[in-house]
Write a protein that holds these residues in place. Structure first.
Motif, mmCIF file in Angstrom:
data_model
loop_
_atom_site.group_PDB
_atom_site.id
_atom_site.type_symbol
_atom_site.label_atom_id
_atom_site.label_comp_id
_atom_site.label_asym_id
_atom_site.label_seq_id
_atom_site.Cartn_x
_atom_site.Cartn_y
_atom_site.Cartn_z
ATOM 1 N N GLN A 284 0.748 -1.565 0.301
ATOM 2 C CA GLN A 284 0.454 -0.116 0.026
ATOM 3 C C GLN A 284 0.710 1.192 0.212
ATOM 4 O O GLN A 284 0.739 1.563 -0.970
ATOM 5 C CB GLN A 284 -1.067 0.248 1.151
ATOM 6 C CG GLN A 284 -1.888 -1.434 1.185
ATOM 7 C CD GLN A 284 -2.674 -0.866 2.663
ATOM 8 O OE1 GLN A 284 -2.758 -0.207 3.691
ATOM 9 N NE2 GLN A 284 -3.915 -1.711 2.185
ATOM 10 N N ILE A 285 1.898 1.419 1.020
ATOM 11 C CA ILE A 285 2.795 1.984 1.086
ATOM 12 C C ILE A 285 3.212 2.720 -0.284
ATOM 13 O O ILE A 285 3.180 3.835 -1.078
ATOM 14 C CB ILE A 285 3.803 2.036 2.088
ATOM 15 C CG1 ILE A 285 2.881 2.115 3.157
ATOM 16 C CG2 ILE A 285 4.852 3.217 2.333
ATOM 17 C CD1 ILE A 285 3.273 2.597 4.916
ATOM 18 N N GLU A 286 3.923 1.147 -0.643
ATOM 19 C CA GLU A 286 4.647 1.573 -1.506
ATOM 20 C C GLU A 286 3.692 2.014 -3.185
ATOM 21 O O GLU A 286 4.250 2.851 -4.033
ATOM 22 C CB GLU A 286 5.242 -0.211 -2.295
ATOM 23 C CG GLU A 286 6.633 -0.486 -1.760
ATOM 24 C CD GLU A 286 7.052 -1.366 -2.152
ATOM 25 O OE1 GLU A 286 6.380 -1.914 -3.033
ATOM 26 O OE2 GLU A 286 7.410 -2.287 -1.416
ATOM 27 N N SER A 287 2.825 1.546 -3.348
ATOM 28 C CA SER A 287 2.180 2.340 -4.530
ATOM 29 C C SER A 287 1.132 3.242 -4.628
ATOM 30 O O SER A 287 1.632 4.339 -5.339
ATOM 31 C CB SER A 287 0.456 1.189 -4.522
ATOM 32 O OG SER A 287 -0.879 1.478 -3.769
ATOM 33 N N VAL A 288 1.044 3.992 -3.015
ATOM 34 C CA VAL A 288 1.136 5.149 -2.519
ATOM 35 C C VAL A 288 1.990 6.384 -3.387
ATOM 36 O O VAL A 288 1.469 7.739 -3.726
ATOM 37 C CB VAL A 288 -0.015 5.830 -1.445
ATOM 38 C CG1 VAL A 288 0.031 7.593 -1.195
ATOM 39 C CG2 VAL A 288 -0.481 5.237 -0.685
ATOM 40 N N PHE A 289 3.301 6.163 -2.599
ATOM 41 C CA PHE A 289 4.332 6.571 -3.346
ATOM 42 C C PHE A 289 4.537 6.425 -4.051
ATOM 43 O O PHE A 289 6.855 6.544 -4.921
ATOM 44 C CB PHE A 289 5.153 6.798 -1.925
ATOM 45 C CG PHE A 289 4.277 7.854 -0.429
ATOM 46 C CD1 PHE A 289 4.300 9.124 -0.417
ATOM 47 C CD2 PHE A 289 4.057 6.698 0.525
ATOM 48 C CE1 PHE A 289 3.067 9.570 0.401
ATOM 49 C CE2 PHE A 289 2.859 7.632 1.242
ATOM 50 C CZ PHE A 289 3.291 8.669 1.212
ATOM 51 N N SER A 290 4.202 5.663 -5.256
ATOM 52 C CA SER A 290 5.310 4.985 -6.055
ATOM 53 C C SER A 290 6.923 4.321 -5.540
ATOM 54 O O SER A 290 7.487 4.901 -6.832
ATOM 55 C CB SER A 290 5.155 5.954 -7.931
ATOM 56 O OG SER A 290 3.917 6.674 -7.394
ATOM 57 N N TRP A 291 6.789 4.227 -4.668
ATOM 58 C CA TRP A 291 7.931 3.469 -4.894
ATOM 59 C C TRP A 291 8.278 2.371 -5.096
ATOM 60 O O TRP A 291 7.424 1.136 -5.308
ATOM 61 C CB TRP A 291 7.935 3.204 -3.006
ATOM 62 C CG TRP A 291 9.616 2.984 -2.028
ATOM 63 C CD1 TRP A 291 9.089 1.976 -2.093
ATOM 64 C CD2 TRP A 291 10.517 4.328 -2.193
ATOM 65 N NE1 TRP A 291 11.089 1.767 -1.815
ATOM 66 C CE2 TRP A 291 11.490 3.607 -1.042
ATOM 67 C CE3 TRP A 291 10.352 5.135 -2.528
ATOM 68 C CZ2 TRP A 291 13.103 3.981 -1.268
ATOM 69 C CZ3 TRP A 291 11.636 5.962 -1.023
ATOM 70 C CH2 TRP A 291 12.630 5.482 -1.440
ATOM 71 N N PRO A 292 9.209 1.923 -6.066
ATOM 72 C CA PRO A 292 10.029 0.605 -6.647
ATOM 73 C C PRO A 292 10.353 -0.080 -6.069
ATOM 74 O O PRO A 292 11.637 -0.621 -5.935
ATOM 75 C CB PRO A 292 10.542 1.169 -8.038
ATOM 76 C CG PRO A 292 11.915 2.967 -6.959
ATOM 77 C CD PRO A 292 10.858 3.175 -5.991
ATOM 78 N N GLY A 293 9.587 -0.722 -5.326
ATOM 79 C CA GLY A 293 9.891 -2.119 -4.401
ATOM 80 C C GLY A 293 8.849 -3.301 -4.968
ATOM 81 O O GLY A 293 8.767 -3.358 -5.756
ATOM 82 N N LEU A 294 9.049 -4.234 -3.244
ATOM 83 C CA LEU A 294 8.959 -5.418 -4.270
ATOM 84 C C LEU A 294 7.581 -5.465 -4.180
ATOM 85 O O LEU A 294 8.025 -6.714 -5.061
ATOM 86 C CB LEU A 294 9.360 -6.606 -3.263
ATOM 87 C CG LEU A 294 10.648 -7.365 -3.006
ATOM 88 C CD1 LEU A 294 11.255 -7.764 -2.085
ATOM 89 C CD2 LEU A 294 10.892 -8.031 -4.815
#
Lengths: 342, 547
Positions: A284-294
């Protein structure tokens, strides 16, 4: 049973779990409906010959395993094929050679993609966890120490609120706040930064890390704080604490030498479990902040029926959960000597 | 601990302040994107974003212009042999790749042969379907020999971007062509690749040697956002300058901002939404390809499908789902394809009375009074399964709207979204569904859409409806060989009319492309073209930074 034996037993179980996951991973994703050669895309330009060529390139033209041509749809095949020519054996063999395969979707080695993404996720979660543990613990201890005072109730209420905040919603609120206060709200670096000096690149990264890390910290800090507080309250009501108080020890000494070690046990479990699972990405956090994570990589891989990516990523998650639990067990036996004999 | 947090914030702020201190900033256009390319190797790429980047970095024989027509890009002249089988192209001279090497006809021939030889290039390979050989007798001549005279060579070549032979020759054999990452993306287009971070951003720099003029921009950055909220917010706060895919729900918000202009209209690659009926006949079911053909028998009756077309309020669907940003769909070829679109077709005007009358006349009566009609023989009620890909956020609302108006003519829907692969699995050639909501994207040439309802595409699974009409099949074959343009247009129009009459599909709408750009940093936006494509090379070349 001494510590060494316990370690061996736990390690053996961990290896068994991982082996099980390796097998399960392979069959689980092949049970799902879908054709990797179509990648969920409708395109009249994709001819039957091309689909066949893609299957061959991905190795999907080979039988899944002896007697089974494909699992979904279930098609039985010849049982006398050379096992080395089946998808399953090839997959296990390559895994032991350290080859996770090539992603169907990105056409890049899965290993490279996972490395890139894992590093980003570890950076975000590592920082967030450290802050959450430090702040959450300190806050929890403070609240337990000041039990049933305004400070305690205040801490309890903020803790409960923060813990119940939907991560996604909190992220969006912080995103709106941050974007009007000059914080970047997407990705992990400003495009073009790579030509600047290292210090400025680090500064840029810190700016990009700020909002996702704060989101992560707030949510997890609250959880740790609540657990720390309640477990410490239990311990503080024990007779031996009363004894310690009677001996005239200072509050600091009571907390440090007598209460904390026992009060830490539940927290260690939760932290270990969280650490293990969060390697899968805080999607969820990765998708809100477009964080290129796993997390994002996993989401895409599921959408694209990208077997090699799915197998690689789930193996990675499984290994991290197992390792985190293993470490938790070790820490447990250090914190609570009774565990060694149990 | 709070101190630590403050310290962290302070550090971040101090460091960020340094970041903004630099000399005169280059003119950088920042474009926000919801999805980045899956690969920079166009051979294996699936996504439209990979094509957009390729459009900017490569040249091609033809280009798709913003008025929707195809014109020479690298090519300067073409001669067709009398039998229509041999095309001789002349190309520009002195064109340089980004690494300084000269682009010759040999590179062109190499590229076409590479694509022709690679069946595993998912979207490109079909363009070379009729190619027998491609040769470069000299540096500026390319000779293409075909096995069949085809009328649309331009549309076959427009997406075959010219790759440099000196780089790709080491990656052309077997799997190597598919696994080559092509990170440097050397081409000859107006922009060149500077930096690529998968799932983060793509940085392109201007190519000063470009033959079609030099952009006033120094750099173009495509930044990838995984959340639409962040994307829209970034445009509002000026972190980006252009969004090429604006969510419909954000249009009003963006229009209210005086520094932002919202542009909507026909997309460069038009698409269409479709309501797909399973009309595959169990008697002719493609059982060898897994066919089950469990479609509701009523849907195989043209009267029923036409009645449902009358009971479909397309304008309301557009108003509610697209918030008005789309036009009424009619034929299988979208209006965005210009002359190929048959504008003479008279659509089924929304009219529940007509629909009810048609169903009554055809014998579908509600005999048990439960509000749902039954088959004329009373065997089963008109209850249809309706499915759509769960990734499509508009489909559930469309299903609700259809259920509402179709309910008024005595048809009941069982609605369920499905994962797109699961949907493909029940779709075709299995035909284990009643009605699906899905869509298609069009090529510049209508051929790729017209092929879908042909009988030959039933076993391959492209013919989603199971429609089979010898007259249509004949016309499809004929238009694919008709070299007289006007005659071909006529045939294409007739095919659309046939499909419209037989209603294997209801086409509810053609959605507009919606883009939004800031007005305070650049001027010269091509806002009023026939097609909306602000990320197109020609649009980027026209931009000027505001000093």
């Amino acid at each position: 049973m001494n510590r060494w034996h316990l370690l061996q037993k736990k390690a053996l179980w961990s290896l068994f779990t991982i082996a099980f996951v390796i097998v399960l991973n392979f069959f689980l994703f092949r049970v799902l409906p879908g054709d990797p050669a179509r990648a969920g895309i409708k395109d009249p330009r994709l001819t039957p010959e091309t689909i066949e060529a893609l299957r061959t390139r991905f190795g999907l033209d080979k039988p899944v395993i002896n007697c089974f041509k494909t699992i979904n749809p279930l098609v039985l095949g010849a049982c006398d094929v050379n096992p080395l020519e089946t998808q399953f054996v090839i997959y296990v063999k390559n895994l032991f050679l350290g080859d996770l395969g090539v992603s169907y979707y990105y056409n890049r080695p899965v290993e490279d993609i996972l490395k890139e993404r894992l590093w980003n996720t570890i950076l975000l979660i590592g920082l967030g966890q450290i802050l959450a543990i430090l702040i959450g613990m300190a806050y929890g201890i403070f609240a337990a120490w000041k039990a049933r005072t305004v400070i305690d109730y205040g801490a309890l209420i903020t803790g409960l609120i923060a813990w119940s905040l939907p991560t996604f919603w909190l992220g969006i609120i912080l995103l709106f706040w941050g974007s009007s206060h000059g914080f970047p709200i997407s990705g992990k670096s400003t495009p073009g930064m790579s030509s600047y000096p290292l210090m400025m690149q680090i500064g840029d990264l810190a700016k990009h890390l700020f909002l996702p890390t704060v989101t992560y910290t707030i949510v997890y800090m609250a959880e740790y704080m609540l657990i720390m507080r309640s477990s410490l309250l239990d311990v503080l009501s024990e007779d031996y604490i009363l004894t310690a108080k009677a001996k005239g020890l200072s509050v600091f000494q009571i907390l440090k030498d007598h209460a904390l070690k026992n009060g830490m046990l539940p927290l260690v479990t939760v932290i270990a479990i969280n650490l293990g699972y969060t390697v899968g990405g805080v999607i969820q956090i990765e998708s809100v902040f477009s964080w290129p994570g796993l997390g994002g990589a996993l989401y895409e891989a599921v959408n694209r029926t990208d077997f090699p990516m799915l197998q690689g990523a789930f193996l990675l998650i499984a290994v991290s959960v197992v390792v985190a639990n293993f470490i938790a067990d070790l820490t447990y036996s250090y914190l609570d000597p009774r565990v060694q004999t149990g | 601990m709070k101190k630590l947090l403050y310290l962290l914030i302070l550090c971040a702020l101090v460091l960020s302040a340094c970041g903004t201190m630099s000399a005169k900033p280059p003119a950088v256009l920042r474009i926000g994107w919801a999805q980045g390319p899956d690969s920079l190797n166009i051979g294996v790429a699936w996504l439209a974003s990979a094509y957009t980047i390729s459009e900017l970095t490569y040249s091609s024989m033809y280009e798709l212009k913003l008025d929707g027509t195809l014109a020479f890009d690298l090519g300067t002249d073409v001669k067709r042999s009398d039998d229509g089988l041999i095309y001789t192209f002349t190309i520009r001279e002195g064109v340089k790749f980004h690494d300084g090497q000269t682009l010759t006809a040999k590179d062109v021939a190499f590229t076409y042969n590479l694509v022709k030889d690679h069946e595993d290039f998912p979207t490109l390979h079909s363009y070379t379907e009729h190619f027998v050989s491609v040769e470069a007798p000299d540096d500026k001549t390319v000779v293409i020999t075909l096995d069949e005279a085809i009328p649309n060579i331009e549309s076959k070549l427009v997406f075959l971007y010219i790759l440099p032979e000196h780089i790709w020759k080491d990656h052309s054999a077997g799997d190597a062509a598919a696994t080559f990452e092509n990170l440097e993306m050397i081409g000859s287009g107006p922009f060149k690749m500077l930096e690529y971070k998968p799932n983060e951003f793509i940085r392109l720099g201007v190519n000063k040697d470009y033959y079609g003029g030099t952009a006033s921009l120094d750099e173009v950055i495509f930044q990838i956002f995984s959340s639409n909220d962040a994307l829209v917010q970034s445009l509002k706060t000026g972190q980006i300058d252009l969004i090429t895919g604006v969510p419909n729900t954000s249009v009003e918000l963006l229009k209210a901002d005086s520094n932002i202009k919202v542009v909507s209209g026909s997309p460069l690659s038009p698409d269409l939404a479709d309501i797909i009926f399973n009309i595959a006949d169990p008697a002719n079911c493609p059982t060898d390809d897994g066919g089950l053909c469990t479609g509701h028998p009523a849907l195989r009756d043209k009267q029923v499908r036409q009645a449902l077309a009358y009971a479909t309020d397309k304008q309301k669907i557009i108003d509610i789902i697209l918030l008005g940003m789309g036009e009424t769909g009619v034929a299988l070829v979208p209006s965005g394809l210009g002359e190929w679109f048959n504008s003479d077709i008279k659509d089924y005007a929304f009219n529940l009375d007509t629909a009810n009358q048609m169903l009554d006349d055809a014998g579908y009566k509600d005999t048990d009074g439960d509000g749902v009609r039954e088959m004329p023989d009373g065997s089963q009620p008109l209850i249809f399964r309706m499915n759509w890909p769960s990734s499509d956020t508009t489909a559930p609302r469309m299903a609700e709207l259809l259920s509402e108006t179709w309910g008024k003519v005595g048809v009941k829907l069982q609605m369920q979204g499905m994962e797109s692969d699961a949907l493909t699995a029940i779709c075709c050639p299995v035909y284990d569904y009643d009605i699906m909501l899905w869509g298609w994207v069009a090529d510049p040439d209508p051929n790729t859409l017209l092929i879908i309802p042909t009988t030959d595409q039933i076993p391959t699974g492209y013919n989603e409806t199971g429609y089979s009409n010898p007259k249509y099949d004949e016309l499809y074959e004929a238009q694919g060989r008709e070299l007289d343009h006007a005659k071909r247009v006529e045939m294409v129009h007739e095919m659309q009319a046939i499909i419209h009459e037989d209603v294997p599909y209801i086409i509810p709408y053609y959605a507009f492309a919606i883009e939004a750009h800031r007005t305070d940093r650049f001027t010269g936006w091509l806002d009023n073209e026939t097609k909306v494509g602000l990320e197109d090379p020609s649009a980027l070349l026209a931009l000027k930074p505001i000093e």
